[in-house]
Design a protein around this motif. Structure first.
Motif, PDB file in Angstrom:
ATOM      1  N   TYR A 172       1.740  96.339  52.929  1.00 52.03           N
ATOM      2  CA  TYR A 172       0.733  95.994  53.933  1.00 52.03           C
ATOM      3  C   TYR A 172      -0.558  96.734  53.612  1.00 52.03           C
ATOM      4  O   TYR A 172      -0.543  97.808  52.998  1.00 52.03           O
ATOM      5  CB  TYR A 172       1.213  96.351  55.341  1.00 52.03           C
ATOM      6  CG  TYR A 172       1.659  97.797  55.482  1.00 52.03           C
ATOM      7  CD1 TYR A 172       0.796  98.781  55.960  1.00 52.03           C
ATOM      8  CD2 TYR A 172       2.947  98.183  55.129  1.00 52.03           C
ATOM      9  CE1 TYR A 172       1.203 100.104  56.077  1.00 52.03           C
ATOM     10  CE2 TYR A 172       3.369  99.498  55.238  1.00 52.03           C
ATOM     11  CZ  TYR A 172       2.494 100.456  55.716  1.00 52.03           C
ATOM     12  OH  TYR A 172       2.901 101.775  55.812  1.00 52.03           O
ATOM     13  N   ASP A 173      -1.686  96.167  54.013  1.00 47.82           N
ATOM     14  CA  ASP A 173      -2.966  96.858  53.830  1.00 47.82           C
ATOM     15  C   ASP A 173      -4.050  96.214  54.667  1.00 47.82           C
ATOM     16  O   ASP A 173      -3.921  95.075  55.127  1.00 47.82           O
ATOM     17  CB  ASP A 173      -3.380  96.888  52.360  1.00 47.82           C
ATOM     18  CG  ASP A 173      -3.681  95.506  51.790  1.00 47.82           C
ATOM     19  OD1 ASP A 173      -4.742  94.951  52.116  1.00 47.82           O
ATOM     20  OD2 ASP A 173      -2.845  94.974  51.043  1.00 47.82           O
ATOM     21  N   VAL A 174      -5.130  96.960  54.844  1.00 48.70           N
ATOM     22  CA  VAL A 174      -6.358  96.474  55.466  1.00 48.70           C
ATOM     23  C   VAL A 174      -7.372  96.241  54.352  1.00 48.70           C
ATOM     24  O   VAL A 174      -7.434  96.993  53.379  1.00 48.70           O
ATOM     25  CB  VAL A 174      -6.904  97.497  56.483  1.00 48.70           C
ATOM     26  CG1 VAL A 174      -8.265  97.058  57.021  1.00 48.70           C
ATOM     27  CG2 VAL A 174      -5.916  97.706  57.622  1.00 48.70           C
ATOM     28  N   SER A 175      -8.169  95.183  54.480  1.00 52.75           N
ATOM     29  CA  SER A 175      -9.175  94.866  53.473  1.00 52.75           C
ATOM     30  C   SER A 175     -10.481  94.441  54.125  1.00 52.75           C
ATOM     31  O   SER A 175     -10.503  93.596  55.024  1.00 52.75           O
ATOM     32  CB  SER A 175      -8.682  93.740  52.563  1.00 52.75           C
ATOM     33  OG  SER A 175      -9.719  93.320  51.683  1.00 52.75           O
ATOM     34  N   SER A 176     -11.587  95.019  53.625  1.00 49.48           N
ATOM     35  CA  SER A 176     -12.922  94.626  54.090  1.00 49.48           C
ATOM     36  C   SER A 176     -13.689  93.867  53.022  1.00 49.48           C
ATOM     37  O   SER A 176     -14.892  93.633  53.168  1.00 49.48           O
ATOM     38  CB  SER A 176     -13.720  95.876  54.489  1.00 49.48           C
ATOM     39  OG  SER A 176     -13.949  96.711  53.362  1.00 49.48           O
ATOM     40  N   ILE A 177     -13.018  93.464  51.953  1.00 51.65           N
ATOM     41  CA  ILE A 177     -13.699  92.832  50.822  1.00 51.65           C
ATOM     42  C   ILE A 177     -14.457  91.574  51.241  1.00 51.65           C
ATOM     43  O   ILE A 177     -15.620  91.377  50.886  1.00 51.65           O
ATOM     44  CB  ILE A 177     -12.699  92.512  49.700  1.00 51.65           C
ATOM     45  CG1 ILE A 177     -12.092  93.808  49.145  1.00 51.65           C
ATOM     46  CG2 ILE A 177     -13.376  91.734  48.572  1.00 51.65           C
ATOM     47  CD1 ILE A 177     -10.955  93.574  48.167  1.00 51.65           C
ATOM     48  N   ALA A 178     -13.806  90.713  51.995  1.00 55.90           N
ATOM     49  CA  ALA A 178     -14.448  89.454  52.391  1.00 55.90           C
ATOM     50  C   ALA A 178     -15.683  89.693  53.241  1.00 55.90           C
ATOM     51  O   ALA A 178     -16.727  89.062  53.049  1.00 55.90           O
ATOM     52  CB  ALA A 178     -13.451  88.572  53.137  1.00 55.90           C
ATOM     53  N   SER A 203     -12.052 102.367  59.679  1.00 55.26           N
ATOM     54  CA  SER A 203     -12.536 102.594  61.039  1.00 55.26           C
ATOM     55  C   SER A 203     -13.869 101.899  61.250  1.00 55.26           C
ATOM     56  O   SER A 203     -14.546 101.479  60.299  1.00 55.26           O
ATOM     57  CB  SER A 203     -12.691 104.093  61.308  1.00 55.26           C
ATOM     58  OG  SER A 203     -13.805 104.616  60.601  1.00 55.26           O
ATOM     59  N   ASN A 204     -14.255 101.782  62.518  1.00 56.27           N
ATOM     60  CA  ASN A 204     -15.553 101.183  62.842  1.00 56.27           C
ATOM     61  C   ASN A 204     -16.710 101.965  62.226  1.00 56.27           C
ATOM     62  O   ASN A 204     -17.779 101.400  61.968  1.00 56.27           O
ATOM     63  CB  ASN A 204     -15.737 101.104  64.361  1.00 56.27           C
ATOM     64  CG  ASN A 204     -14.859 100.049  64.995  1.00 56.27           C
ATOM     65  OD1 ASN A 204     -14.576  99.023  64.388  1.00 56.27           O
ATOM     66  ND2 ASN A 204     -14.418 100.286  66.219  1.00 56.27           N
ATOM     67  N   SER A 205     -16.493 103.259  61.976  1.00 52.72           N
ATOM     68  CA  SER A 205     -17.542 104.084  61.377  1.00 52.72           C
ATOM     69  C   SER A 205     -17.506 104.050  59.852  1.00 52.72           C
ATOM     70  O   SER A 205     -18.357 104.662  59.195  1.00 52.72           O
ATOM     71  CB  SER A 205     -17.408 105.528  61.856  1.00 52.72           C
ATOM     72  OG  SER A 205     -16.169 106.077  61.454  1.00 52.72           O
ATOM     73  N   GLY A 206     -16.513 103.365  59.274  1.00 54.13           N
ATOM     74  CA  GLY A 206     -16.470 103.192  57.831  1.00 54.13           C
ATOM     75  C   GLY A 206     -15.528 104.113  57.085  1.00 54.13           C
ATOM     76  O   GLY A 206     -15.491 104.095  55.848  1.00 54.13           O
ATOM     77  N   THR A 207     -14.733 104.915  57.795  1.00 53.74           N
ATOM     78  CA  THR A 207     -13.754 105.766  57.125  1.00 53.74           C
ATOM     79  C   THR A 207     -12.619 104.907  56.583  1.00 53.74           C
ATOM     80  O   THR A 207     -12.037 104.097  57.315  1.00 53.74           O
ATOM     81  CB  THR A 207     -13.192 106.818  58.090  1.00 53.74           C
ATOM     82  OG1 THR A 207     -14.271 107.630  58.565  1.00 53.74           O
ATOM     83  CG2 THR A 207     -12.167 107.711  57.405  1.00 53.74           C
ATOM     84  N   VAL A 208     -12.276 105.087  55.317  1.00 51.28           N
ATOM     85  CA  VAL A 208     -11.297 104.244  54.635  1.00 51.28           C
ATOM     86  C   VAL A 208     -10.089 105.081  54.217  1.00 51.28           C
ATOM     87  O   VAL A 208     -10.233 106.109  53.552  1.00 51.28           O
ATOM     88  CB  VAL A 208     -11.906 103.576  53.389  1.00 51.28           C
ATOM     89  CG1 VAL A 208     -10.865 102.740  52.647  1.00 51.28           C
ATOM     90  CG2 VAL A 208     -13.108 102.717  53.781  1.00 51.28           C
ATOM     91  N   ILE A 209      -8.895 104.641  54.609  1.00 49.74           N
ATOM     92  CA  ILE A 209      -7.652 105.300  54.216  1.00 49.74           C
ATOM     93  C   ILE A 209      -6.680 104.236  53.704  1.00 49.74           C
ATOM     94  O   ILE A 209      -6.291 103.330  54.460  1.00 49.74           O
ATOM     95  CB  ILE A 209      -7.017 106.066  55.391  1.00 49.74           C
ATOM     96  CG1 ILE A 209      -7.960 107.156  55.901  1.00 49.74           C
ATOM     97  CG2 ILE A 209      -5.678 106.677  54.980  1.00 49.74           C
ATOM     98  CD1 ILE A 209      -7.458 107.871  57.151  1.00 49.74           C
ATOM     99  N   ASN A 210      -6.297 104.337  52.447  1.00 49.34           N
ATOM    100  CA  ASN A 210      -5.319 103.408  51.854  1.00 49.34           C
ATOM    101  C   ASN A 210      -5.685 101.949  52.113  1.00 49.34           C
ATOM    102  O   ASN A 210      -4.818 101.119  52.402  1.00 49.34           O
ATOM    103  CB  ASN A 210      -3.909 103.677  52.401  1.00 49.34           C
ATOM    104  CG  ASN A 210      -3.395 105.050  52.042  1.00 49.34           C
ATOM    105  OD1 ASN A 210      -3.727 105.597  50.990  1.00 49.34           O
ATOM    106  ND2 ASN A 210      -2.583 105.622  52.913  1.00 49.34           N
ATOM    107  N   ALA A 211      -6.949 101.607  52.016  1.00 50.60           N
ATOM    108  CA  ALA A 211      -7.419 100.255  52.303  1.00 50.60           C
ATOM    109  C   ALA A 211      -8.334  99.775  51.186  1.00 50.60           C
ATOM    110  O   ALA A 211      -8.844 100.564  50.383  1.00 50.60           O
ATOM    111  CB  ALA A 211      -8.141 100.207  53.643  1.00 50.60           C
ATOM    112  N   TYR A 212      -8.555  98.473  51.151  1.00 50.63           N
ATOM    113  CA  TYR A 212      -9.342  97.857  50.092  1.00 50.63           C
ATOM    114  C   TYR A 212     -10.762  97.557  50.562  1.00 50.63           C
ATOM    115  O   TYR A 212     -10.972  97.027  51.655  1.00 50.63           O
ATOM    116  CB  TYR A 212      -8.677  96.569  49.602  1.00 50.63           C
ATOM    117  CG  TYR A 212      -7.465  96.841  48.739  1.00 50.63           C
ATOM    118  CD1 TYR A 212      -7.590  97.004  47.366  1.00 50.63           C
ATOM    119  CD2 TYR A 212      -6.203  96.954  49.307  1.00 50.63           C
ATOM    120  CE1 TYR A 212      -6.485  97.274  46.568  1.00 50.63           C
ATOM    121  CE2 TYR A 212      -5.089  97.220  48.526  1.00 50.63           C
ATOM    122  CZ  TYR A 212      -5.235  97.381  47.159  1.00 50.63           C
ATOM    123  OH  TYR A 212      -4.145  97.662  46.382  1.00 50.63           O
ATOM    124  N   THR A 213     -11.733  97.901  49.691  1.00 51.41           N
ATOM    125  CA  THR A 213     -13.146  97.647  49.947  1.00 51.41           C
ATOM    126  C   THR A 213     -13.770  97.068  48.682  1.00 51.41           C
ATOM    127  O   THR A 213     -13.117  96.959  47.633  1.00 51.41           O
ATOM    128  CB  THR A 213     -13.884  98.946  50.315  1.00 51.41           C
ATOM    129  OG1 THR A 213     -13.913  99.811  49.159  1.00 51.41           O
ATOM    130  CG2 THR A 213     -13.195  99.666  51.473  1.00 51.41           C
TER     131      THR A 213
END
Length: 242
Positions: A172-178, A203-213
């Motif tokens: 599982y993961d979160v992604s903000s690429i799109a 997070s809404n402030s842009g902190t990224v943990i184990n996620a795709y950007t």
């Protein structure tokens, strides 16, 4: 993860797209009342390898992913619990899709929502998945998905891979690429597995943990994994502030 490799490939080519779809009638009935225990449809055999791997997308199509009442959660092995924090000021839309489409190709992102629902502040909703199901969901404020200029989903994504038959694992993961590629708002989201200490979040402030950007989209070692075919419950927080 295999799902991530596919998404990277599609985003590089601009070939994926998401538009509104209709739920099969059996899923509409289940989502409306859940008077009797919801049941998955038949399983489809896996095909392909790597980025082209297609697991179970349900027979009839989409019957591998069900929106259910809380009372049935303990009856299912693979669950995503979507939670909207009380500080969220409006209803959000969530759409869920299979990686592979009705034609069996790797094209389930082309508007073939298998679930499409609203979630209000302080509310929790439950979606369950059959074994060897892969795909994703998009979450955004309002009553419909956020799309970019070519009609693709452009909100923050959550991605799932339950009991993958090819590698005997769930991921599982979160992604903000799109969202970033479309220069649109990145909505906060966190996904944690109750069977693990690992979370994926932006997070809404842009902190990224184990996620795709945008910055790390070429990596394939970020998403948390759970080895084996044991049960998985994902706690999904939308509008995640951190």
């Amino acid at each position: 993860m295999q799902l991530k490799a596919f998404i990277i490939c599609l985003m590089a080519t601009g070939a994926y797209a998401c538009t509104d779809g209709q739920l099969p009638s059996n899923q509409q009935a289940h989502a409306a009342n859940n008077i009797t225990k919801p049941e998955f449809g038949g399983q489809t055999p896996p095909k392909g390898t790597g980025a082209t791997y297609c697991g179970n997308h349900g027979n009839p199509y989409g019957s591998n992913i069900l929106l259910i009442d809380k009372k049935w959660v303990s009856s299912f092995k693979y669950v995503a619990q979507f939670y909207s924090p009380p500080e969220t000021t409006e209803s959000w839309n969530i759409v869920v899709w299979n990686k592979c489409g009705k034609d069996g190709g790797v094209d389930g992102f082309f508007g073939e929502w298998v679930q499409n629902f609203q979630i209000a502040p302080s509310e929790t909703k439950y979606v369950v998945f059959d074994e060897d199901s892969q795909g994703g969901w998009g979450a955004a404020p309002g009553t419909s998905p956020v799309l970019n200029s070519v009609g693709s989903c452009a909100s923050t994504w959550g991605e799932f891979d339950f009991a993958n038959a090819a590698n005997n694992a769930s991921g599982y993961d979160v992604s903000s690429i799109a969202a970033q590629n479309a220069t649109l708002t990145v909505q906060g989201m966190q996904i944690c597995a109750t069977q693990s200490n690992n979370c994926s979040s932006i997070s809404n402030s842009g902190t990224v943990i184990n996620a795709y950007t945008e910055a790390n989209q070429d990596r394939n070692d970020i998403a948390p994994w759970l080895i084996g075919d044991g049960p998985v419950t994902l706690d999904v927080t939308i509008n995640f502030s951190g």
